[in-house]
Design a protein around this motif. Structure first.
Motif, short mmCIF file in Angstrom:
data_model
loop_
_atom_site.label_atom_id
_atom_site.label_comp_id
_atom_site.label_asym_id
_atom_site.label_seq_id
_atom_site.Cartn_x
_atom_site.Cartn_y
_atom_site.Cartn_z
N THR A 57 22.66 5.55 44.83
CA THR A 57 21.64 6.22 45.63
C THR A 57 21.94 7.70 45.74
O THR A 57 21.04 8.55 45.64
N GLU A 58 23.20 8.05 45.92
CA GLU A 58 23.60 9.46 46.02
C GLU A 58 23.27 10.22 44.74
O GLU A 58 22.80 11.36 44.78
N GLU A 59 23.51 9.60 43.60
CA GLU A 59 23.21 10.25 42.32
C GLU A 59 21.71 10.43 42.13
O GLU A 59 21.26 11.46 41.63
N LEU A 60 20.92 9.42 42.51
CA LEU A 60 19.46 9.56 42.42
C LEU A 60 19.00 10.73 43.29
O LEU A 60 18.16 11.53 42.87
N ASP A 61 19.53 10.80 44.50
CA ASP A 61 19.16 11.87 45.42
C ASP A 61 19.51 13.24 44.82
O ASP A 61 18.71 14.18 44.88
N ALA A 62 20.69 13.35 44.25
CA ALA A 62 21.12 14.61 43.64
C ALA A 62 20.22 15.02 42.48
O ALA A 62 20.02 16.20 42.21
N ALA A 63 19.65 14.03 41.79
CA ALA A 63 18.75 14.29 40.67
C ALA A 63 17.31 14.52 41.12
O ALA A 63 16.44 14.79 40.30
N GLY A 64 17.05 14.36 42.43
CA GLY A 64 15.71 14.56 42.94
C GLY A 64 14.78 13.38 42.72
O GLY A 64 13.57 13.53 42.73
N ILE A 65 15.36 12.21 42.51
CA ILE A 65 14.56 11.00 42.30
C ILE A 65 14.51 10.22 43.60
O ILE A 65 15.53 9.79 44.12
N ASP A 66 13.31 10.06 44.14
CA ASP A 66 13.10 9.39 45.41
C ASP A 66 12.55 7.98 45.18
O ASP A 66 11.41 7.84 44.71
N PRO A 67 13.33 6.95 45.48
CA PRO A 67 12.83 5.58 45.31
C PRO A 67 11.52 5.31 46.05
O PRO A 67 10.74 4.45 45.63
N ALA A 68 11.24 6.05 47.12
CA ALA A 68 9.98 5.86 47.86
C ALA A 68 8.78 6.17 46.98
O ALA A 68 7.71 5.57 47.15
N ARG A 69 8.94 7.06 46.03
CA ARG A 69 7.83 7.38 45.10
C ARG A 69 7.47 6.16 44.25
O ARG A 69 6.36 6.06 43.74
N PHE A 70 8.39 5.25 44.12
CA PHE A 70 8.17 4.03 43.37
C PHE A 70 7.77 2.88 44.29
O PHE A 70 7.63 1.75 43.86
N GLY A 71 7.67 3.17 45.58
CA GLY A 71 7.36 2.13 46.56
C GLY A 71 8.58 1.32 46.95
O GLY A 71 8.45 0.23 47.49
N LEU A 72 9.77 1.85 46.68
CA LEU A 72 11.03 1.17 47.00
C LEU A 72 11.71 1.84 48.19
O LEU A 72 11.63 3.05 48.35
#
Length: 74
Positions: A57-72
């Motif tokens: 999750t930390e790596e996704l956040d650092a890359a600017g990828i928000d799971p909420a955009r996927f409905g997750l």
């Protein structure tokens, strides 16, 4: 916290990938699935046979990828 070795040891068979598109999805979309408590698999709908990349999750956040955009949820 998981590391790269731990992430790739997780079984993703049966993972439920969802798409997030920045446009009309004619070029393909990014796909994302939760594969553990702090683990995600990121794929490419244009290349469904390619092994998805795995992130915390930390790596996704650092890359600017928000799971909420996927409905997750995180």
């Amino acid at each position: 916290m998981l590391d790269g070795t731990d992430l790739y040891a997780l079984d993703i068979d049966g993972a439920s990938f969802v798409k997030a598109c920045g446009g009309p999805c004619t070029e393909g979309c990014v796909t994302l699935a939760r594969i553990g408590d702090d683990a995600w698999a990121l794929g490419d709908s244009k290349r469904p046979d390619a092994q998805p990349l795995r992130f915390t999750t930390e790596e996704l956040d650092a890359a600017g990828i928000d799971p909420a955009r996927f409905g997750l949820n995180i």
